[in-house]
Design an enzyme around this catalytic site. Structure first.
Site, mmCIF file in Angstrom:
data_model
loop_
_atom_site.group_PDB
_atom_site.id
_atom_site.type_symbol
_atom_site.label_atom_id
_atom_site.label_comp_id
_atom_site.label_asym_id
_atom_site.label_seq_id
_atom_site.Cartn_x
_atom_site.Cartn_y
_atom_site.Cartn_z
ATOM 1 N N LEU A 1 -1.667 -8.259 -12.038
ATOM 2 C CA LEU A 1 -0.528 -9.182 -12.146
ATOM 3 C C LEU A 1 -0.699 -10.409 -11.247
ATOM 4 O O LEU A 1 -1.237 -10.325 -10.147
ATOM 5 C CB LEU A 1 0.765 -8.431 -11.797
ATOM 6 C CG LEU A 1 1.042 -7.221 -12.700
ATOM 7 C CD1 LEU A 1 2.330 -6.523 -12.283
ATOM 8 C CD2 LEU A 1 1.124 -7.630 -14.175
ATOM 9 N N HIS A 2 -0.229 -11.552 -11.758
ATOM 10 C CA HIS A 2 -0.322 -12.828 -11.043
ATOM 11 C C HIS A 2 0.949 -13.630 -11.316
ATOM 12 O O HIS A 2 1.853 -13.158 -12.024
ATOM 13 C CB HIS A 2 -1.576 -13.577 -11.478
ATOM 14 C CG HIS A 2 -1.715 -13.745 -12.964
ATOM 15 N ND1 HIS A 2 -0.815 -14.445 -13.725
ATOM 16 C CD2 HIS A 2 -2.642 -13.253 -13.838
ATOM 17 C CE1 HIS A 2 -1.181 -14.415 -14.991
ATOM 18 N NE2 HIS A 2 -2.283 -13.683 -15.099
ATOM 19 N N HIS B 1 2.476 -13.733 -14.862
ATOM 20 C CA HIS B 1 3.314 -12.570 -15.172
ATOM 21 C C HIS B 1 4.639 -12.676 -14.395
ATOM 22 O O HIS B 1 5.696 -12.300 -14.895
ATOM 23 C CB HIS B 1 2.620 -11.265 -14.754
ATOM 24 C CG HIS B 1 1.300 -11.031 -15.408
ATOM 25 N ND1 HIS B 1 0.112 -11.068 -14.718
ATOM 26 C CD2 HIS B 1 0.975 -10.743 -16.694
ATOM 27 C CE1 HIS B 1 -0.893 -10.803 -15.547
ATOM 28 N NE2 HIS B 1 -0.404 -10.610 -16.755
ATOM 29 N N GLN C 1 -7.172 -3.729 -28.299
ATOM 30 C CA GLN C 1 -7.124 -5.181 -28.466
ATOM 31 C C GLN C 1 -8.349 -5.877 -27.879
ATOM 32 O O GLN C 1 -8.441 -7.099 -27.892
ATOM 33 C CB GLN C 1 -5.830 -5.772 -27.887
ATOM 34 C CG GLN C 1 -5.750 -5.808 -26.374
ATOM 35 C CD GLN C 1 -4.376 -6.228 -25.914
ATOM 36 O OE1 GLN C 1 -3.394 -5.514 -26.111
ATOM 37 N NE2 GLN C 1 -4.268 -7.400 -25.310
ATOM 38 N N GLY D 1 4.211 -14.930 -22.747
ATOM 39 C CA GLY D 1 3.819 -16.248 -22.242
ATOM 40 C C GLY D 1 3.370 -17.184 -23.353
ATOM 41 O O GLY D 1 2.694 -16.767 -24.301
ATOM 42 N N SER E 1 -5.776 -13.576 -15.491
ATOM 43 C CA SER E 1 -6.463 -12.516 -14.732
ATOM 44 C C SER E 1 -7.964 -12.749 -14.761
ATOM 45 O O SER E 1 -8.691 -12.336 -13.865
ATOM 46 C CB SER E 1 -6.157 -11.148 -15.337
ATOM 47 O OG SER E 1 -4.780 -11.023 -15.556
#
Ligand code: AMP
Length: 290
Positions: free
Chosen positions: A33-34, A37, A61, A147, A186
């Protein structure tokens, strides 16, 4: 913050929250997470009594096994991050929990995934749509947050939710950038310092294209070839695609009408980065060069 690994435990907890009329907001992530997020989480926490963050590196995916293997993993950091942001609920299932054998079902949106990343990453959006639909069924949130950096993903999820009548509101959140303009991802952690610097070409080229489009004096064809030229001028960048599509159908367009999505993907070494902006043509600009 409560952390769950099992679907039935999470659902029992959420049932108790819904019984108290507490609205659920949901932020699906791959973890690592950054601040990008963080923007989704902040919005979810502001609009809902309960915010569920899922962290699950969804194997279906990833079209490239090397990318899956290299994807950053930081469970402790993610838990601290969620706690700091005021997340009430963290859901981190195992692959076995989400895809018990013999798992068969797939959700596909063939039209929307023929262009952009969909054309370059076969099976990617089928994996996304399938896991997002599973997570929405499991959690049954009032709102879910995605996002705009992943614009095709947002369009796919919005379409799927309409087509399949999911009772959830999908909320898009603007792209969060580092101070120098690079869209936070990420994958940025895997860039060496030269590649990190080179990667700025994406935002720089797109930003300039956006300004030119706003001026109303350039055609979409010009914008596309100018973008390609600019990104190619960066020695460490290898273009994956530069594309201009209708924002709803995601079909390639050169017609200055409605809202278009201008998107680019490029490799910096092994690392593939994406960025985009959308532009809405004012009615008076319909005569803009095409
Ligand atoms: P990921 O963990 O990469 O699947 O991302 C989870 C969610 O965070 C997706 O909806 C992404 O679009 C969103 N996201 C990732 N990076 C950013 C960013 N820089 N700004 C805004 N949203 C982002």
């Amino acid at each position: 913050m409560e952390t769950f690994e099992k679907i039935r435990d999470l659902q029992a907890f959420l049932k108790s929250q819904k019984a108290r009329d507490r609205q659920i907001g949901f932020v699906p992530t791959l973890g690592a997470l950054h601040a990008g997020h963080g923007a989704l989480i902040e919005k979810a926490c502001a609009q809902n009594a309960v915010t569920v963050v899922s962290r699950f590196i969804n194997p279906t995916q990833f079209d490239d096994p090397a990318d899956f293997k290299a994807y950053p993993r930081d469970p402790e950091g993610d838990a601290r991050f969620c706690q700091q942001y005021g997340v009430t609920t963290l859901f981190q299932p195992s692959a076995q929990e989400l895809y018990p054998e013999p798992f068969q079902t797939r959700v596909a949106l063939p039209q929307l995934t023929q262009t952009l990343c969909g054309a370059k990453r076969p099976g990617h959006f089928e994996g996304v749509a399938t896991v997002v639909s599973k997570l929405l069924h499991i959690i049954q949130p009032r709102r879910a947050y995605f996002g705009e950096k992943d614009a095709q993903q947002l369009a796919v999820v919005k379409r799927m939710v309409k087509d399949l009548n999911f009772p959830v509101e999908i909320i898009g959140v603007p792209t969060v950038r580092d101070a120098d303009g690079l869209a936070i991802s990420s994958r940025n952690a895997r860039l060496n310092p030269q590649q990190r610097l080179a990667a700025l070409v994406l935002n720089r080229a797109l930003h300039e294209a956006q300004k030119k489009l706003k001026s109303g004096r350039v055609s979409l064809t010009w914008v596309k070839s100018h973008l390609i030229e600019q990104i190619q001028s960066e020695r460490l960048a290898t273009i994956d695609y530069v594309s201009i599509v209708d924002a709803e159908t995601l079909r390639e367009t050169t017609t200055p009408k409605g809202t278009v999505l201008v998107a680019a993907a490029a490799y910096f070494g092994e690392v593939r980065l994406i960025d985009n902006f959308s532009h809405t043509f004012a009615k008076r600009n319909l005569r803009q060069l095409s």
